[in-house]
Motif scaffolding. Sequence first.
Motif, PDB file in Angstrom:
ATOM      1  N   MET A  65       0.822  -1.305   0.106  1.00 10.36           N
ATOM      2  CA  MET A  65      -0.240   0.170  -0.162  1.00 10.36           C
ATOM      3  C   MET A  65       0.928   1.422   0.016  1.00 10.36           C
ATOM      4  SD  MET A  65      -2.739  -1.471  -0.259  1.00 10.36           S
ATOM      5  CE  MET A  65      -3.853   0.128  -0.444  1.00 10.36           C
ATOM      6  N   ASN A  66       1.934   1.130   0.768  1.00  8.01           N
ATOM      7  CA  ASN A  66       2.888   2.276   0.868  1.00  8.01           C
ATOM      8  C   ASN A  66       4.035   2.669   0.017  1.00  8.01           C
ATOM      9  OD1 ASN A  66       0.994   3.052   3.069  1.00  8.01           O
ATOM     10  ND2 ASN A  66       2.088   2.085   4.464  1.00  8.01           N
ATOM     11  N   PHE A  67       4.294   1.379  -0.921  1.00 10.92           N
ATOM     12  CA  PHE A  67       5.423   1.451  -1.707  1.00 10.92           C
ATOM     13  C   PHE A  67       5.196   1.102  -2.978  1.00 10.92           C
ATOM     14  CE2 PHE A  67       9.627   0.023  -2.911  1.00 10.92           C
ATOM     15  CZ  PHE A  67      10.547   1.145  -3.076  1.00 10.92           C
ATOM     16  N   GLU A  68       4.808  -0.181  -3.322  1.00 10.08           N
ATOM     17  CA  GLU A  68       4.216  -0.401  -4.607  1.00 10.08           C
ATOM     18  C   GLU A  68       3.043   0.108  -5.528  1.00 10.08           C
ATOM     19  OE1 GLU A  68       2.730  -4.207  -7.373  1.00 10.08           O
ATOM     20  OE2 GLU A  68       2.613  -4.742  -5.163  1.00 10.08           O
ATOM     21  N   GLU A  69       2.141   0.624  -4.535  1.00  9.96           N
ATOM     22  CA  GLU A  69       1.066   1.330  -5.161  1.00  9.96           C
ATOM     23  C   GLU A  69       1.207   2.673  -5.575  1.00  9.96           C
ATOM     24  OE1 GLU A  69      -2.193   0.832  -6.139  1.00  9.96           O
ATOM     25  OE2 GLU A  69      -1.469  -1.206  -6.344  1.00  9.96           O
ATOM     26  N   PRO A  70       1.969   3.477  -4.739  1.00  9.20           N
ATOM     27  CA  PRO A  70       2.598   4.671  -5.036  1.00  9.20           C
ATOM     28  C   PRO A  70       3.382   4.759  -6.308  1.00  9.20           C
ATOM     29  CG  PRO A  70       2.947   4.858  -2.439  1.00  9.20           C
ATOM     30  CD  PRO A  70       2.355   3.425  -3.340  1.00  9.20           C
ATOM     31  N   LEU A  71       4.180   3.657  -6.380  1.00 12.95           N
ATOM     32  CA  LEU A  71       5.173   3.618  -7.737  1.00 12.95           C
ATOM     33  C   LEU A  71       4.086   3.513  -8.818  1.00 12.95           C
ATOM     34  CD1 LEU A  71       8.227   1.306  -6.320  1.00 12.95           C
ATOM     35  CD2 LEU A  71       8.190   3.968  -7.123  1.00 12.95           C
ATOM     36  N   LYS A  72       3.137   2.528  -8.533  1.00 18.75           N
ATOM     37  CA  LYS A  72       2.196   2.194  -9.684  1.00 18.75           C
ATOM     38  C   LYS A  72       1.400   3.425 -10.205  1.00 18.75           C
ATOM     39  CE  LYS A  72       0.284  -1.842  -9.413  1.00 18.75           C
ATOM     40  NZ  LYS A  72      -0.882  -2.843  -8.910  1.00 18.75           N
ATOM     41  N   ASP A  73       1.008   3.961  -9.058  1.00 16.12           N
ATOM     42  CA  ASP A  73       0.390   5.345  -9.355  1.00 16.12           C
ATOM     43  C   ASP A  73       0.968   6.200 -10.498  1.00 16.12           C
ATOM     44  OD1 ASP A  73      -2.082   7.162  -9.234  1.00 16.12           O
ATOM     45  OD2 ASP A  73      -0.763   8.296  -7.780  1.00 16.12           O
TER      46      ASP A  73
END
Length: 377
Positions: A243-251
């Motif tokens: 939620m705090n690392f992979e998702e921001p990168l994907k966003d």
Amino acid sequence: MIATQRSVSGSSQSPRSPSSQPYLSVSVTDPVKLGNGVQAYISYRVITKTNLPEYQGPEKIVIRRYSDFVWLRDRLFEKYKGIFIPPLPEKSAVEKFRFSAEFIEMRRQALDIFVNRIASHHELQQSEDLRTFLQADEEDVQSKVSDVVLGKEKPVEESNPEYEKLKHYIFELENHLAEAQKHAYRLVKRHRELGQSLSDFGKAVKLLGACEGNSLGKAFSELGTKSETLSVKLQKEAHQLLMNFEEPLKDYVRAVQSIKATIAERANAFRRQCELAETTKLKEINLNKLTLMRSDKVGEAEIEYQELKAESEEATRMFEMIVRLMNEEIVRFQEQKTLDMGIAFHEFAKGQARLANGIANAWRSLIPKLEACSSSS
């Protein structure tokens, strides 16, 4: 700029009070699966709270599905040339994960971020299409979704060193972000797999301890319990990492794709400007020729030339506007990216340090008991 917020609970002012600051609060909540099989989809409750006079009232609740969000994004992309339209989450996922609780929650969060970015943008928040999305009945929105078809044209290159530098930066950024996101996904997967392995190992060691009895059996039992505890820690950390690392990168991968779409629109505008300028020049040459010949077609040619000249000038203004807005948007994007990436990597480092310390402390606490068992054997 209109203030945006996710929640307005606890406000002492009436939403229609003249003294209250203008605000627009939007929340995407309560995802619900509807339909079956290939017809299945997720609907969302979109709650809008505002004191803006152009809205129907202080609060409006509507039901929207993913295609409605796509409609809003496409309408904004069509009308706001040069502005980076916030990205949407992916349209589809692997079938067996499409309706998993985790995927649905990640998509809900991404849609919430999408609509709030629009509501907080000084230009996009004034969009009539945003008001339609936030207020119109479901039937009206679906009708509009069915009517919208956007044409796609091939981009045209500008021979502008600064623009070439910008494009190179965006394409490189997309590659690097995608690569970082891919490895972040692998980290999440590794944490989950290690957590599951520790859980399985813990169960096996506890069964082994039950066979031994005495101090060795007790040590094995404690080893198994520690393994299971660490398994839970790893699973929690895997979720935080997601939620705090992979998702921001994907966003940000999606955000860069949105910028690339705006670059394509700029290329289209540049091409249209060049084509109209060339056609106008030919019309002018033809008009001068007819004037010299004292042709009776001069009047008609003059009208055609003036109309085309006006269209060409409008195309030039449109292109220059896109360039100006893109220059402003790229500065805003880079500032926000620096902030968001700094937070994401900081959270990643803290999480890894926390996990490493927890694992080290857990194993360290068992060493004296295991040493006692090995020395007494």
